[in-house]
Design an enzyme around this catalytic site. Sequence first.
Site, short mmCIF file in Angstrom:
data_model
loop_
_atom_site.label_atom_id
_atom_site.label_comp_id
_atom_site.label_asym_id
_atom_site.label_seq_id
_atom_site.Cartn_x
_atom_site.Cartn_y
_atom_site.Cartn_z
N CYS A 1 -2.25 9.31 2.26
CA CYS A 1 -1.75 8.73 1.01
C CYS A 1 -2.65 9.10 -0.16
CB CYS A 1 -1.66 7.22 1.15
SG CYS A 1 -3.20 6.46 1.67
N GLU B 1 0.88 -1.18 0.00
CA GLU B 1 0.00 0.00 0.00
C GLU B 1 0.91 1.22 0.00
OE1 GLU B 1 -3.23 -0.13 -0.23
OE2 GLU B 1 -3.52 -2.27 0.04
P1 NAD Z 1 8.00 4.86 5.14
O1 NAD Z 1 8.04 4.04 3.90
O2 NAD Z 1 9.15 5.72 5.44
O3 NAD Z 1 7.81 3.91 6.42
C1 NAD Z 1 6.76 2.99 6.55
C2 NAD Z 1 7.16 1.85 7.47
O4 NAD Z 1 8.27 1.20 6.89
C3 NAD Z 1 7.59 2.28 8.88
O5 NAD Z 1 7.05 1.37 9.82
C4 NAD Z 1 9.10 2.16 8.83
O6 NAD Z 1 9.64 1.79 10.08
C5 NAD Z 1 9.30 1.03 7.84
N1 NAD Z 1 10.60 1.10 7.15
C6 NAD Z 1 11.37 2.20 6.94
N2 NAD Z 1 12.50 1.86 6.27
C7 NAD Z 1 12.43 0.52 6.06
C8 NAD Z 1 13.30 -0.43 5.42
N3 NAD Z 1 14.46 -0.06 4.88
N4 NAD Z 1 12.91 -1.74 5.39
C9 NAD Z 1 11.72 -2.11 5.92
N5 NAD Z 1 10.87 -1.26 6.54
C10 NAD Z 1 11.21 0.04 6.60
O7 NAD Z 1 6.64 5.70 5.06
P2 NAD Z 1 6.08 6.78 6.09
O8 NAD Z 1 6.89 8.02 5.98
O9 NAD Z 1 5.86 6.17 7.43
O10 NAD Z 1 4.63 7.03 5.44
C11 NAD Z 1 4.43 7.89 4.36
C12 NAD Z 1 4.27 7.13 3.06
O11 NAD Z 1 3.31 6.09 3.21
C13 NAD Z 1 3.74 8.01 1.95
O12 NAD Z 1 4.42 7.72 0.76
C14 NAD Z 1 2.28 7.61 1.84
O13 NAD Z 1 1.69 7.83 0.58
C15 NAD Z 1 2.35 6.16 2.16
N6 NAD Z 1 1.07 5.67 2.65
C16 NAD Z 1 0.35 4.82 1.89
C17 NAD Z 1 -0.90 4.39 2.32
C18 NAD Z 1 -1.74 3.45 1.51
O14 NAD Z 1 -2.68 2.92 2.05
N7 NAD Z 1 -1.45 3.24 0.23
C19 NAD Z 1 -1.39 4.84 3.54
C20 NAD Z 1 -0.61 5.70 4.29
C21 NAD Z 1 0.62 6.11 3.85
#
Ligand code: NAD
Length: 486
Positions: free
Chosen positions: A257, A223
């Site tokens: 998002c 997602e």
């Molecule tokens: P992010 O990708 O930085 O982090 C998301 C999760 O991934 C966190 O729990 C983080 O700890 C983990 N993570 C970070 N680096 C990682 C790695 N190298 N390996 C594995 N896991 C890792 O995203 P964010 O800043 O928390 O959220 C914002 C983003 O999420 C935006 O791009 C937004 O569009 C997206 N988002 C999508 C949805 C959806 O339903 N499609 C919903 C909410 C947010």
Amino acid sequence: MTVTQLSPAPTAESDLDALLLAQKKAALADPMPDHASRIRRLDKLHNAILDNRDRMIAACRADFSNRAAAETEMAEIGPVLEGIAYYRKRLKKFMKPQRRHTPLVAMPARVEVHYQPVGVVGIVVPWNFPFFLGLSPLVGAIAAGNRAMIKTSEYAPASGALMQEMLAEIFAEDEITVVTGGVEVATTFTKLPFDHLVFTGSTQVGKIVMRAAAENLTPVTLELGGKSPAIIHPDYPLDEAASRIGFGKGFNAGQICVSPDYVLCPRDKVDAFAAAFTKAMSRSYPSLRDNDDYTAIITDQQKARLESYLSDAEAKGANVIRINPKDEEFTGTRKMPLTIVLGATDEMLVMQEEIFGPILPILPYDTMDAALAYVHERPRPLALYYFDWDKARGDDILARTHSGGVCINDTVMHVGVDDMPFGGIGPSGMGHYHGEEGFRTFSKAKGVLRKGKINATAFVAPPWGNFMYRQLMKMQALRFRKRKID
Ligand code: NAD
């Protein structure tokens, strides 16, 4: 029920391995939880949410420095309760094996599809809706009879800690467990051989997670994010468009998002739309700094990222309009006014990156074909919004564009609808959850052919060329070869 929690909270690789192993063992011991036990789990979650409602609101407020209580009610609490109610009503039907067609060659036999829990589902949560984006996939996973491990976001620590506490009170550790921690924990977590992994987060990290999952051939639901356009038809009233787009942009200060990322507006209406948007937003948020209705930015770094988009746009010639009705100062806070960007170009960060904050570029278009070409030239978005009362034109846009989901004459509300799938396409994600699709995502659709005492295959079996085989081939010829499709 005994509830055991590892202490201190599991973060090390071996702790996470042990947790997964315990869950997998428990899943083997109870491979097909019946309808009643799934409902019992969902009910416990329902009650825990009701019991912790105020604490959830307070935790979100603490994480964001200010998060409107109504937004936590509407986007974190309500939709999870709705999701539970949805499955309570329909789960029996979803769980039923489906009878399927038996082909001639397999007769006599009964053919069915059984929906079996996959086992243990891993769920990785971002910070923007720290409860909903953990609990909503969890509801689907539980409905499908699975166990689950949730990894919360390091940027929403109060919400993560509360979710951990809430779930530890109602579920055994080998049933559902919550893991907190930063990137290191997340990296270890996503390398675990889950039976399914749901990752919600950025497209960039999504690629890393999918690579990690590939090592175990763990199926993923990604997602992700992206730039969701809002297209206004020339006939559409601008005040209506402004308030409907403004709802999606102001909610959680655009940290959604599916928040409308930019607007495509008929060229001669850009200034009028900017004025209508300013008016609508000033009505919703007459002040900002001390207004609890207006959510702050999650961290200083995120605020700095958003500010950098604005200074970059200004330096490259854009007109940046901050909607600040009381002319307030925001230094020392994480509040940031809703801001319109006019004259944005592809050279600007604001059009290169997902905005994920309270900034709205308004781009002019000359023809609808040109507006659609702009969308087609960019990665397929998570959401697309189209504003037009004309149904036929709306249908045409639906047919000509790809996106995770669509609202016609609205923004963001589709995420809260349980009875349809939610998920992106291409760079905005893959796979779906919510509703029936969520149940199917977290289930193995297992094909089962059940034969009785009569084994017709024995009559056709080698040596080939026997009488029954020849009869079968004749029947096949009658069915297909003599009926060529024109
Ligand atoms: P992010 O990708 O930085 O982090 C998301 C999760 O991934 C966190 O729990 C983080 O700890 C983990 N993570 C970070 N680096 C990682 C790695 N190298 N390996 C594995 N896991 C890792 O995203 P964010 O800043 O928390 O959220 C914002 C983003 O999420 C935006 O791009 C937004 O569009 C997206 N988002 C999508 C949805 C959806 O339903 N499609 C919903 C909410 C947010």
